[in-house]
Design a protein around this motif. Structure first.
Motif, PDB file in Angstrom:
ATOM      1  N   TRP A  39       6.049  13.204  39.627  1.00  0.00           N
ATOM      2  CA  TRP A  39       6.477  13.985  38.459  1.00  0.00           C
ATOM      3  C   TRP A  39       6.730  13.128  37.392  1.00  0.00           C
ATOM      4  O   TRP A  39       6.253  13.650  36.240  1.00  0.00           O
ATOM      5  N   TYR A  40       7.322  11.997  37.402  1.00  0.00           N
ATOM      6  CA  TYR A  40       7.616  11.284  36.339  1.00  0.00           C
ATOM      7  C   TYR A  40       6.166  10.753  35.774  1.00  0.00           C
ATOM      8  O   TYR A  40       5.949  10.733  34.651  1.00  0.00           O
ATOM      9  N   LEU A  41       5.403  10.597  36.885  1.00  0.00           N
ATOM     10  CA  LEU A  41       4.032   9.921  36.069  1.00  0.00           C
ATOM     11  C   LEU A  41       2.991  11.161  35.386  1.00  0.00           C
ATOM     12  O   LEU A  41       2.436  10.911  34.380  1.00  0.00           O
ATOM     13  N   VAL A  42       3.119  12.424  36.070  1.00  0.00           N
ATOM     14  CA  VAL A  42       2.503  13.547  35.455  1.00  0.00           C
ATOM     15  C   VAL A  42       3.211  14.030  34.070  1.00  0.00           C
ATOM     16  O   VAL A  42       2.346  14.052  33.120  1.00  0.00           O
ATOM     17  N   SER A  43       4.388  13.773  33.918  1.00  0.00           N
ATOM     18  CA  SER A  43       5.048  14.007  32.586  1.00  0.00           C
ATOM     19  C   SER A  43       4.737  12.999  31.652  1.00  0.00           C
ATOM     20  O   SER A  43       4.239  13.350  30.393  1.00  0.00           O
ATOM     21  N   THR A  44       4.629  11.811  32.228  1.00  0.00           N
ATOM     22  CA  THR A  44       4.209  10.635  31.099  1.00  0.00           C
ATOM     23  C   THR A  44       2.689  10.924  30.689  1.00  0.00           C
ATOM     24  O   THR A  44       2.588  10.519  29.553  1.00  0.00           O
ATOM     25  N   LEU A  45       2.049  11.304  31.598  1.00  0.00           N
ATOM     26  CA  LEU A  45       0.632  11.538  31.226  1.00  0.00           C
ATOM     27  C   LEU A  45       0.334  12.604  30.335  1.00  0.00           C
ATOM     28  O   LEU A  45      -0.238  12.430  29.123  1.00  0.00           O
ATOM     29  N   PHE A  46       1.114  13.554  30.351  1.00  0.00           N
ATOM     30  CA  PHE A  46       1.257  14.810  29.467  1.00  0.00           C
ATOM     31  C   PHE A  46       1.774  14.318  27.968  1.00  0.00           C
ATOM     32  O   PHE A  46       1.297  14.556  26.909  1.00  0.00           O
ATOM     33  N   MET A  47       2.896  13.325  28.089  1.00  0.00           N
ATOM     34  CA  MET A  47       3.091  12.949  26.905  1.00  0.00           C
ATOM     35  C   MET A  47       2.170  12.018  26.156  1.00  0.00           C
ATOM     36  O   MET A  47       2.284  12.068  24.878  1.00  0.00           O
ATOM     37  N   VAL A  48       1.703  11.386  26.722  1.00  0.00           N
ATOM     38  CA  VAL A  48       0.517  10.406  26.262  1.00  0.00           C
ATOM     39  C   VAL A  48      -0.423  11.266  25.672  1.00  0.00           C
ATOM     40  O   VAL A  48      -0.851  10.886  24.442  1.00  0.00           O
ATOM     41  N   LEU A  49      -1.075  12.182  26.423  1.00  0.00           N
ATOM     42  CA  LEU A  49      -1.995  13.005  25.913  1.00  0.00           C
ATOM     43  C   LEU A  49      -1.641  13.781  24.684  1.00  0.00           C
ATOM     44  O   LEU A  49      -2.399  13.664  23.890  1.00  0.00           O
ATOM     45  N   GLY A  50      -0.366  14.289  24.751  1.00  0.00           N
ATOM     46  CA  GLY A  50      -0.093  14.985  23.660  1.00  0.00           C
ATOM     47  C   GLY A  50       0.298  14.226  22.285  1.00  0.00           C
ATOM     48  O   GLY A  50      -0.190  14.575  21.084  1.00  0.00           O
ATOM     49  N   THR A  51       0.546  13.065  22.454  1.00  0.00           N
ATOM     50  CA  THR A  51       0.720  11.984  21.466  1.00  0.00           C
ATOM     51  C   THR A  51      -0.714  11.611  20.925  1.00  0.00           C
ATOM     52  O   THR A  51      -0.903  11.600  19.759  1.00  0.00           O
ATOM     53  N   TYR A  52      -1.715  11.512  21.587  1.00  0.00           N
ATOM     54  CA  TYR A  52      -3.073  11.114  21.270  1.00  0.00           C
ATOM     55  C   TYR A  52      -3.600  12.369  20.406  1.00  0.00           C
ATOM     56  O   TYR A  52      -4.085  12.143  19.607  1.00  0.00           O
ATOM     57  N   LEU A  53      -3.213  13.430  20.936  1.00  0.00           N
ATOM     58  CA  LEU A  53      -3.853  14.855  20.295  1.00  0.00           C
ATOM     59  C   LEU A  53      -3.290  14.778  18.930  1.00  0.00           C
ATOM     60  O   LEU A  53      -4.070  15.335  17.974  1.00  0.00           O
ATOM     61  N   ILE A  54      -2.076  14.625  18.663  1.00  0.00           N
ATOM     62  CA  ILE A  54      -1.181  14.797  17.484  1.00  0.00           C
ATOM     63  C   ILE A  54      -1.869  13.769  16.617  1.00  0.00           C
ATOM     64  O   ILE A  54      -1.977  13.933  15.435  1.00  0.00           O
ATOM     65  N   GLU A  55      -2.022  12.433  17.081  1.00  0.00           N
ATOM     66  CA  GLU A  55      -2.842  11.495  16.319  1.00  0.00           C
ATOM     67  C   GLU A  55      -4.170  11.735  15.759  1.00  0.00           C
ATOM     68  O   GLU A  55      -4.496  11.451  14.943  1.00  0.00           O
ATOM     69  N   LEU A  56      -4.844  12.294  16.879  1.00  0.00           N
ATOM     70  CA  LEU A  56      -6.224  12.657  16.553  1.00  0.00           C
ATOM     71  C   LEU A  56      -6.133  14.014  15.165  1.00  0.00           C
ATOM     72  O   LEU A  56      -6.900  13.704  14.342  1.00  0.00           O
ATOM     73  N   GLY A  57      -5.394  14.703  15.215  1.00  0.00           N
ATOM     74  CA  GLY A  57      -5.026  15.722  14.453  1.00  0.00           C
ATOM     75  C   GLY A  57      -4.688  15.078  13.077  1.00  0.00           C
ATOM     76  O   GLY A  57      -5.499  15.480  12.002  1.00  0.00           O
ATOM     77  N   SER A  58      -3.813  14.127  13.224  1.00  0.00           N
ATOM     78  CA  SER A  58      -3.483  13.500  11.682  1.00  0.00           C
ATOM     79  C   SER A  58      -4.495  12.787  11.208  1.00  0.00           C
ATOM     80  O   SER A  58      -5.039  12.886   9.895  1.00  0.00           O
ATOM     81  N   ARG A  59      -5.328  12.270  11.937  1.00  0.00           N
ATOM     82  CA  ARG A  59      -6.629  11.297  11.510  1.00  0.00           C
ATOM     83  C   ARG A  59      -7.493  12.276  10.798  1.00  0.00           C
ATOM     84  O   ARG A  59      -8.207  11.919   9.740  1.00  0.00           O
ATOM     85  N   MET A  60      -7.857  13.546  11.600  1.00  0.00           N
ATOM     86  CA  MET A  60      -9.010  14.573  11.117  1.00  0.00           C
ATOM     87  C   MET A  60      -8.380  15.078   9.783  1.00  0.00           C
ATOM     88  O   MET A  60      -9.168  15.220   8.806  1.00  0.00           O
TER      89      MET A  60
END
Length: 117
Positions: A36-57
């Motif tokens: 569950w720690y790894l799953v939550s970390t994966l979701f946080m990294v994915l969310g951060t990536y999507l936020i960064e992608l939106g900012s760049r767009m």
């Protein structure tokens, strides 16, 4: 964090050295917690990536909007020069300058009304 500490405290079975049920439960809980720690970390990294992608767009979109605004300004300037040239062909230049000072000529319909006698 508590896994190594607890694992050292729980004693092995004295008779044959196998792991006790406490050790097995502790290992199972550790594996589930790690998952569950790894799953939550994966979701946080994915969310951060999507936020960064939106900012760049958004940034690129703002750059494109500024570039388009500059193009529009240039086209308006060209259109104004063309309108002035057309008016100078139809009217004396002194009248054209007076009309520009009053900001009278803004559209093609106004130009057409000026050209009708």
């Amino acid at each position: 964090v508590a896994y190594p500490i607890c694992y050292g405290i729980i004693e092995r079975d004295k008779t044959n050295g196998n792991r006790t049920t406490g050790m097995l439960i502790l290992e199972q809980n550790f594996i589930i917690s790690l998952f569950w720690y790894l799953v939550s970390t994966l979701f946080m990294v994915l969310g951060t990536y999507l936020i960064e992608l939106g900012s760049r767009m958004r940034f690129l979109r703002s750059i494109l909007i500024m570039r388009n605004q500059e193009d529009i300004i240039l086209e308006k300037e060209k259109r104004g020069k063309l309108q002035k040239e057309l008016l100078e062909n139809m009217l004396p230049s002194s009248i054209v300058e007076d009309l520009q000072k009053e900001n009278f000529v803004n559209s093609w319909s106004q130009l057409r009304s000026l050209s009708h006698r």
